[in-house]
Design a protein around this motif. Sequence first.
Motif, PDB file in Angstrom:
ATOM      1  N   VAL A 102       0.856  -1.191   0.000  1.00  0.00           N
ATOM      2  CA  VAL A 102       0.000   0.000   0.000  1.00  0.00           C
ATOM      3  C   VAL A 102       0.888   1.236   0.000  1.00  0.00           C
ATOM      4  CG1 VAL A 102      -1.737   1.263   1.331  1.00  0.00           C
ATOM      5  CG2 VAL A 102      -1.815  -1.231   1.221  1.00  0.00           C
ATOM      6  N   VAL A 103       0.573   2.184  -0.885  1.00  0.00           N
ATOM      7  CA  VAL A 103       1.346   3.420  -0.967  1.00  0.00           C
ATOM      8  C   VAL A 103       0.461   4.617  -0.628  1.00  0.00           C
ATOM      9  CG1 VAL A 103       3.088   2.575  -2.581  1.00  0.00           C
ATOM     10  CG2 VAL A 103       0.995   3.550  -3.475  1.00  0.00           C
ATOM     11  N   GLY A 148      -6.120   8.831  -1.265  1.00  0.00           N
ATOM     12  CA  GLY A 148      -6.193   7.738  -0.295  1.00  0.00           C
ATOM     13  C   GLY A 148      -5.175   6.675  -0.633  1.00  0.00           C
ATOM     14  N   ALA A 149      -4.953   5.785   0.290  1.00  0.00           N
ATOM     15  CA  ALA A 149      -3.975   4.720   0.107  1.00  0.00           C
ATOM     16  C   ALA A 149      -4.412   3.774  -1.012  1.00  0.00           C
ATOM     17  CB  ALA A 149      -3.806   3.941   1.403  1.00  0.00           C
ATOM     18  N   ALA A 151      -0.835  -2.610  -7.285  1.00  0.00           N
ATOM     19  CA  ALA A 151      -1.622  -3.103  -8.419  1.00  0.00           C
ATOM     20  C   ALA A 151      -2.686  -2.094  -8.842  1.00  0.00           C
ATOM     21  CB  ALA A 151      -2.275  -4.436  -8.060  1.00  0.00           C
ATOM     22  N   GLU A 152      -3.286  -1.400  -7.878  1.00  0.00           N
ATOM     23  CA  GLU A 152      -4.295  -0.386  -8.199  1.00  0.00           C
ATOM     24  C   GLU A 152      -3.667   0.805  -8.917  1.00  0.00           C
ATOM     25  OE1 GLU A 152      -7.648  -0.543  -4.803  1.00  0.00           O
ATOM     26  OE2 GLU A 152      -5.619  -0.115  -4.067  1.00  0.00           O
ATOM     27  N   VAL A 153      -2.507   1.224  -8.451  1.00  0.00           N
ATOM     28  CA  VAL A 153      -1.808   2.339  -9.106  1.00  0.00           C
ATOM     29  C   VAL A 153      -1.498   1.959 -10.554  1.00  0.00           C
ATOM     30  CG1 VAL A 153       0.264   3.790  -9.101  1.00  0.00           C
ATOM     31  CG2 VAL A 153      -0.849   3.213  -6.937  1.00  0.00           C
ATOM     32  N   ALA A 193       5.385   3.680   1.835  1.00  0.00           N
ATOM     33  CA  ALA A 193       4.856   2.363   1.505  1.00  0.00           C
ATOM     34  C   ALA A 193       4.705   1.548   2.778  1.00  0.00           C
ATOM     35  CB  ALA A 193       5.787   1.649   0.529  1.00  0.00           C
ATOM     36  N   ARG A 194       3.653   0.775   2.799  1.00  0.00           N
ATOM     37  CA  ARG A 194       3.396  -0.109   3.939  1.00  0.00           C
ATOM     38  C   ARG A 194       3.010  -1.474   3.408  1.00  0.00           C
ATOM     39  NH1 ARG A 194      -0.212   4.351   6.862  1.00  0.00           N
ATOM     40  NH2 ARG A 194       1.492   5.715   7.460  1.00  0.00           N
TER      41      ARG A 194
END
Length: 117
Positions: free
Chosen positions: A33-34, A58-59, A63-65, A91-92
């Motif tokens: 998650v970024v 939002g985070a 893959a979503e980015v 990033a987490r």
Amino acid sequence: MSGQRRERALVRPHVVTEGRAHPTRNSLDVATVVLATWAPVTGLSPEKRRVMELCRGGALAVAEVAAHLKLPTSVTKVLLSDLLDSGHIEARAAVRETEVPDQQLLQKVLDGLRALT
């Protein structure tokens, strides 16, 4: 796909990553998650500015980015690692579902506790 369109599709990721095929970090996977920081976006490429716009909403997972940018995940990881290095994003690791404990083991523990009383 015409020859010219196919050629453009092959060149674009190379241009977006400034010729690099690998990110500076291996810590990013598709579920990482970024989050955007509030660092200024001046001097960033259009793709990196787009990442910042997306992540300020939002985070998002890597893959979503990639899906929003319509770029391969490998190219997106190069962009994200650059933004991590420059302090533009954080990033987490994605939160993973915990494993369900083994029922037999839990029963043995319960039986052992009952035997103590």
